[in-house]
Design an enzyme around this catalytic site. Structure first.
Site, PDB file in Angstrom:
ATOM      1  N   ARG A  33       6.403 -13.801  -6.985  1.00  0.00           N
ATOM      2  CA  ARG A  33       6.489 -12.358  -7.265  1.00  0.00           C
ATOM      3  C   ARG A  33       6.479 -11.493  -6.020  1.00  0.00           C
ATOM      4  O   ARG A  33       6.850 -10.330  -6.060  1.00  0.00           O
ATOM      5  CB  ARG A  33       5.352 -11.932  -8.210  1.00  0.00           C
ATOM      6  CG  ARG A  33       3.989 -12.186  -7.663  1.00  0.00           C
ATOM      7  CD  ARG A  33       2.926 -12.040  -8.731  1.00  0.00           C
ATOM      8  NE  ARG A  33       2.295 -10.730  -8.714  1.00  0.00           N
ATOM      9  CZ  ARG A  33       1.215 -10.421  -9.425  1.00  0.00           C
ATOM     10  NH1 ARG A  33       0.667 -11.321 -10.228  1.00  0.00           N
ATOM     11  NH2 ARG A  33       0.686  -9.241  -9.368  1.00  0.00           N
ATOM     12  N   HIS A  47       0.813  -1.217   0.000  1.00  0.00           N
ATOM     13  CA  HIS A  47       0.000   0.000   0.000  1.00  0.00           C
ATOM     14  C   HIS A  47       0.842   1.261   0.000  1.00  0.00           C
ATOM     15  O   HIS A  47       0.494   2.254  -0.626  1.00  0.00           O
ATOM     16  CB  HIS A  47      -0.911   0.010   1.227  1.00  0.00           C
ATOM     17  CG  HIS A  47      -2.166  -0.765   1.018  1.00  0.00           C
ATOM     18  ND1 HIS A  47      -2.831  -1.387   2.034  1.00  0.00           N
ATOM     19  CD2 HIS A  47      -2.883  -0.995  -0.096  1.00  0.00           C
ATOM     20  CE1 HIS A  47      -3.911  -1.972   1.565  1.00  0.00           C
ATOM     21  NE2 HIS A  47      -3.960  -1.765   0.267  1.00  0.00           N
ATOM     22  N   CYS A  68      -0.629  -5.953 -19.965  1.00  0.00           N
ATOM     23  CA  CYS A  68      -1.187  -5.186 -18.847  1.00  0.00           C
ATOM     24  C   CYS A  68      -0.429  -5.418 -17.547  1.00  0.00           C
ATOM     25  O   CYS A  68      -0.844  -4.954 -16.492  1.00  0.00           O
ATOM     26  CB  CYS A  68      -2.673  -5.489 -18.659  1.00  0.00           C
ATOM     27  SG  CYS A  68      -3.000  -7.198 -18.202  1.00  0.00           S
ATOM     28  N   GLU A  89      -0.906 -15.388 -18.982  1.00  0.00           N
ATOM     29  CA  GLU A  89      -0.026 -15.202 -17.825  1.00  0.00           C
ATOM     30  C   GLU A  89       0.471 -16.526 -17.266  1.00  0.00           C
ATOM     31  O   GLU A  89       1.143 -16.567 -16.250  1.00  0.00           O
ATOM     32  CB  GLU A  89      -0.709 -14.350 -16.756  1.00  0.00           C
ATOM     33  CG  GLU A  89      -2.072 -14.828 -16.317  1.00  0.00           C
ATOM     34  CD  GLU A  89      -2.719 -13.900 -15.267  1.00  0.00           C
ATOM     35  OE1 GLU A  89      -2.060 -12.984 -14.777  1.00  0.00           O
ATOM     36  OE2 GLU A  89      -3.892 -14.134 -14.953  1.00  0.00           O
ATOM     37  N   ARG A 148      -9.305  -4.379 -12.655  1.00  0.00           N
ATOM     38  CA  ARG A 148      -9.236  -5.474 -11.667  1.00  0.00           C
ATOM     39  C   ARG A 148     -10.501  -5.399 -10.809  1.00  0.00           C
ATOM     40  O   ARG A 148     -10.728  -4.388 -10.151  1.00  0.00           O
ATOM     41  CB  ARG A 148      -8.009  -5.322 -10.773  1.00  0.00           C
ATOM     42  CG  ARG A 148      -6.670  -5.591 -11.455  1.00  0.00           C
ATOM     43  CD  ARG A 148      -5.538  -5.522 -10.443  1.00  0.00           C
ATOM     44  NE  ARG A 148      -4.269  -6.015 -10.976  1.00  0.00           N
ATOM     45  CZ  ARG A 148      -3.297  -5.222 -11.428  1.00  0.00           C
ATOM     46  NH1 ARG A 148      -3.437  -3.921 -11.412  1.00  0.00           N
ATOM     47  NH2 ARG A 148      -2.175  -5.753 -11.881  1.00  0.00           N
ATOM     48  N   ARG A 201     -11.705  -7.432 -16.166  1.00  0.00           N
ATOM     49  CA  ARG A 201     -11.142  -8.763 -15.911  1.00  0.00           C
ATOM     50  C   ARG A 201     -12.019  -9.488 -14.901  1.00  0.00           C
ATOM     51  O   ARG A 201     -12.322  -8.958 -13.830  1.00  0.00           O
ATOM     52  CB  ARG A 201      -9.730  -8.651 -15.344  1.00  0.00           C
ATOM     53  CG  ARG A 201      -9.201 -10.035 -14.979  1.00  0.00           C
ATOM     54  CD  ARG A 201      -7.774 -10.014 -14.566  1.00  0.00           C
ATOM     55  NE  ARG A 201      -7.610  -9.528 -13.212  1.00  0.00           N
ATOM     56  CZ  ARG A 201      -6.436  -9.447 -12.625  1.00  0.00           C
ATOM     57  NH1 ARG A 201      -5.342  -9.771 -13.290  1.00  0.00           N
ATOM     58  NH2 ARG A 201      -6.327  -9.006 -11.393  1.00  0.00           N
ATOM     59  N   ASN A 215       3.351  -9.902 -14.978  1.00  0.00           N
ATOM     60  CA  ASN A 215       3.711 -10.150 -13.570  1.00  0.00           C
ATOM     61  C   ASN A 215       3.663 -11.649 -13.288  1.00  0.00           C
ATOM     62  O   ASN A 215       4.606 -12.239 -12.763  1.00  0.00           O
ATOM     63  CB  ASN A 215       2.740  -9.434 -12.616  1.00  0.00           C
ATOM     64  CG  ASN A 215       2.597  -7.960 -12.924  1.00  0.00           C
ATOM     65  OD1 ASN A 215       3.486  -7.375 -13.524  1.00  0.00           O
ATOM     66  ND2 ASN A 215       1.494  -7.375 -12.526  1.00  0.00           N
ATOM     67  N   ASP A 216       2.526 -12.251 -13.622  1.00  0.00           N
ATOM     68  CA  ASP A 216       2.408 -13.693 -13.378  1.00  0.00           C
ATOM     69  C   ASP A 216       3.199 -14.507 -14.405  1.00  0.00           C
ATOM     70  O   ASP A 216       3.781 -15.542 -14.062  1.00  0.00           O
ATOM     71  CB  ASP A 216       0.942 -14.123 -13.381  1.00  0.00           C
ATOM     72  CG  ASP A 216       0.285 -13.874 -12.033  1.00  0.00           C
ATOM     73  OD1 ASP A 216       0.929 -14.177 -11.011  1.00  0.00           O
ATOM     74  OD2 ASP A 216      -0.841 -13.359 -12.002  1.00  0.00           O
TER      75      ASP A 216
HETATM   76  C1  PEP Z   1      -0.242  -9.833 -14.282  1.00  0.00           C
HETATM   77  O1  PEP Z   1      -0.164 -10.945 -13.740  1.00  0.00           O
HETATM   78  O2  PEP Z   1       0.665  -9.336 -14.981  1.00  0.00           O
HETATM   79  C2  PEP Z   1      -1.447  -9.012 -14.091  1.00  0.00           C
HETATM   80  C3  PEP Z   1      -1.616  -7.893 -14.777  1.00  0.00           C
HETATM   81  O3  PEP Z   1      -2.370  -9.408 -13.189  1.00  0.00           O
HETATM   82  P1  PEP Z   1      -2.200  -9.287 -11.592  1.00  0.00           P
HETATM   83  O4  PEP Z   1      -1.009  -8.392 -11.340  1.00  0.00           O
HETATM   84  O5  PEP Z   1      -3.473  -8.696 -11.090  1.00  0.00           O
HETATM   85  O6  PEP Z   1      -1.983 -10.707 -11.188  1.00  0.00           O
HETATM   86 MG    MG Z   2      -1.926 -11.898 -12.949  1.00  0.00          MG
END
Ligand code: PEP
Ligand code: MG
Length: 583
Positions: free
Chosen positions: A478, A199, A515, A444, A306, A343, A467-468
């Site tokens: 992560r 946060h 994204c 992802e 999200r 999403r 990210n995933d």
């Molecule tokens: C990702 O995994 O890159 C993504 C955009 O989704 P989140 O960060 O919400 O898992």
């Molecule tokens: Mg993700």
């Protein structure tokens, strides 16, 4: 003597100045190392406090809720909607019957009021913290923070805020503390703990100040330090910088300010390379409260909405009716000409909400999550899809929807079935309906990237969650600060998967968006566009930097960069190549 510490970049920017230390534990008034954020009351005000500990707890909890509500109102007035949402949720936590009943039971069993509250808050947060999910871990910190606030009120303690512009140094800095600091007095945030999604980092981005997380050993090393210089882009910080280091960080700050000024001047323009290759720049949002900021930042739409926030902090799943309003508000904010990609809820597994009644899993990141929940019960996602159909019908827009965590063709087919069933059900009720729902999947999971050519034939678009995709490709959690060097989406292994996804999409004629965080990184953006990605979706605060980076390269330069990146051996080499081109 100066001391350098390497942390993980949280929010971009460069700052230097005096330190302001904060320690969260209720015992913090006696923290080692000089001034901390709390002092005991100058004059005991026991006269005003109820003598009965149970009454005192209830009164202090009500006061905490009142303080948090007024904090929410104040930051909302400053246009910081995301933070306001955190404080509103915390105000509810302060009055949560489970938390209070537990504290009261402890007090009735003989514990002092402060200990009873601290114990109850610790118990509630430990349950959440044990889950290996960043969002829930952040909520655990929120519960603990609420407990600390109630304890502070019981003790009559007050916060000592910085009296000059300073950089906050802490293990973790709860947003409710940071928000008490008048904006001009917080220059940056340096945390020993936390992750890039903590946060405090969201808050720093909102304020436009730098943040560094995961600076291991920082709090101990800073015990006797008086000044600090930090670079939130590189994650470097220096305690007690000498004159040369101070000059170095000041020069970085000047350069950055010049760049930001130049980037902001491009805000009205659509995303494109210098020779006019269009790249659609979209915003990632978490709810209707983020729409205005995204539009101000020049977002051409929303690439990732999200929706998890609707499903968290509750005892039961949100009904279809409850979901319509927030979706409609976002659709209306962006209108019929700007796409909004909703999403579907990325919950379950590591985000194990109580009402899902899921068995505990040994590896929740690899568990029954998101679209996988629909094999167990279709209703959760079916209700969400019906709400999206209805909201879009009322707003008069064509909705875009995508499913997270898709791993197989069967997952895609299930999504399409759920979508069509939801449509039929809304149609039967006679409510207005859009013609179609543009339907895509997030890429992802490595298996989805590998199966992209087949998936591309049955969906309307792809959106790559780097990210995933990075986490699963490199087998590196992560949220684990110890694995920072493995969490870079510019690793050639990830880029090769992305190149395959772009090729599969191209053969079927569908667009590809990214994204994940990489899309908001100017170096990442240049590589992604060179790989053939059509759309980039990022936090609103990152869009200026991405737009400026793309405006500084030609399509051919980006393609050449991507070609060399694919052949590189590691992420650091790719970053250096991209920096040479983008600066
Ligand atoms: C990702 O995994 O890159 C993504 C955009 O989704 P989140 O960060 O919400 O898992
Ligand atoms: Mg993700």
């Amino acid at each position: 003597m100066s001391r350098r510490i390497q942390g993980t970049p949280g929010a971009g920017g460069v700052a230097s100045g005096p330190l302001w230390r904060y320690r969260a534990a209720p015992e913090s008034a006696s923290a080692v190392g000089g001034p901390v954020g709390l002092v005991p009351p100058a004059v005991a005000d026991a006269g005003d406090a109820p003598a009965d500990p149970v009454e005192a707890i209830r009164a202090a909890a009500a006061e905490a809720a009142r303080q948090l509500e007024s904090l929410a109102e104040r930051v909302r007035g400053l246009g910081r909607g995301e933070e306001a949402g955190i404080f509103e949720a915390q105000a509810m936590m302060a009055l949560d019957p489970e938390l209070l009943d537990e504290a009261v039971a402890r007090a009735e069993a003989g514990e002092a009021a402060e200990a009873a509250v601290a114990g109850a808050a610790e118990k509630a947060s430990a349950v959440l913290a044990a889950l290996p999910d960043e969002l829930l871990a952040a909520r655990a910190a929120d519960v603990r923070d609420v407990g600390a606030r109630i304890v502070r009120i019981l003790r009559g303690e007050s916060l000592v805020l910085p009296d000059q512009p300073s950089i906050a140094v802490a293990d973790d800095l709860p947003p409710s503390i940071a928000a008490e600091i008048p904006p001009g007095l917080l220059l940056g945030v340096a945390l020993a703990g936390g992750s890039a999604t903590a946060h405090a980092v969201i808050l720093a981005r909102g304020l436009g100040i730098p943040a560094i997380v995961g600076a291991l050993g920082l709090v101990e090393a800073a015990v006797s330090a008086t000044a600090i210089a930090m670079d939130g882009n590189s994650g470097e910080l220096v305690l007690d910088p000498d004159a040369g280091e101070m000059a170095e960080f000041k020069a970085r700050a000047v350069l950055l300010a010049e760049r930001r000024g130049a980037a902001a001047s491009l805000r009205g323009r659509p995303g494109a390379t210098s020779d006019g290759q269009r790249v659609i720049l979209l915003a990632n949002i978490g709810g209707p409260q983020d729409a205005a900021r995204a539009l101000e930042a020049g977002a051409e739409g929303v690439g990732l909405f999200r929706t998890e926030f609707l499903f968290m902090s509750r005892q039961t799943a949100p009904s279809e009716a409850e979901q319509i309003e927030p979706y409609r508000r976002v659709f209306e904010a962006f209108g019929p000409d700007r796409q909004v990609v909703v999403r579907l809820a990325d919950i379950g597994g590591d985000k194990a909400l109580p009402y899902l009644n899921l068995p505990a899993e040994a590896n929740p990141f690899l568990g029954v999550r998101a679209i996988r929940l629909a094999y167990r019960s279709r209703e959760l996602l079916a209700a969400q899809l019906r709400a999206i159909w209805r909201a879009a019908g009322r707003a008069g827009v064509t909705p875009h929807v995508m499913a997270p965590m898709v791993a197989t063709l069967a997952d895609v087919e299930l999504l399409l079935e759920l979508r069509d069933e939801a449509r039929a059900s809304v149609a039967a009720s006679g409510d207005p309906l859009p013609e179609r729902m543009v339907t895509g999947v997030m890429i992802e999971v490595p298996s989805a990237a590998i199966m992209a050519p087949e998936m591309a034939r049955i969906v309307d678009f792809f959106s790559i969650g780097t990210n995933d995709l990075t986490q699963y490709t490199l087998a590196a959690d992560r949220g684990n600060p110890a694995l920072g060097r493995l969490q870079d989406g510019l690793h050639p292994a990830v880029l090769r998967l992305i190149a395959g996804v772009v090729a599969g999409a191209g053969a079927a004629g569908i667009p590809v968006a990214v994204c994940g965080e990489l899309a908001g990184d100017p170096l990442g953006a240049a590589v992604l566009v060179g790989l053939g990605v059509d759309e980039l979706s990022a936090d609103a605060g990152s869009l200026d930097g991405v737009r400026a980076a793309l405006a500084g390269v030609t399509r051919a330069q980006a393609v050449d960069l991507a070609r060399r990146a694919l052949a590189a051996g590691d992420a650091a080499t790719v970053r250096a190549m991209a920096r040479d081109l983008v600066g």
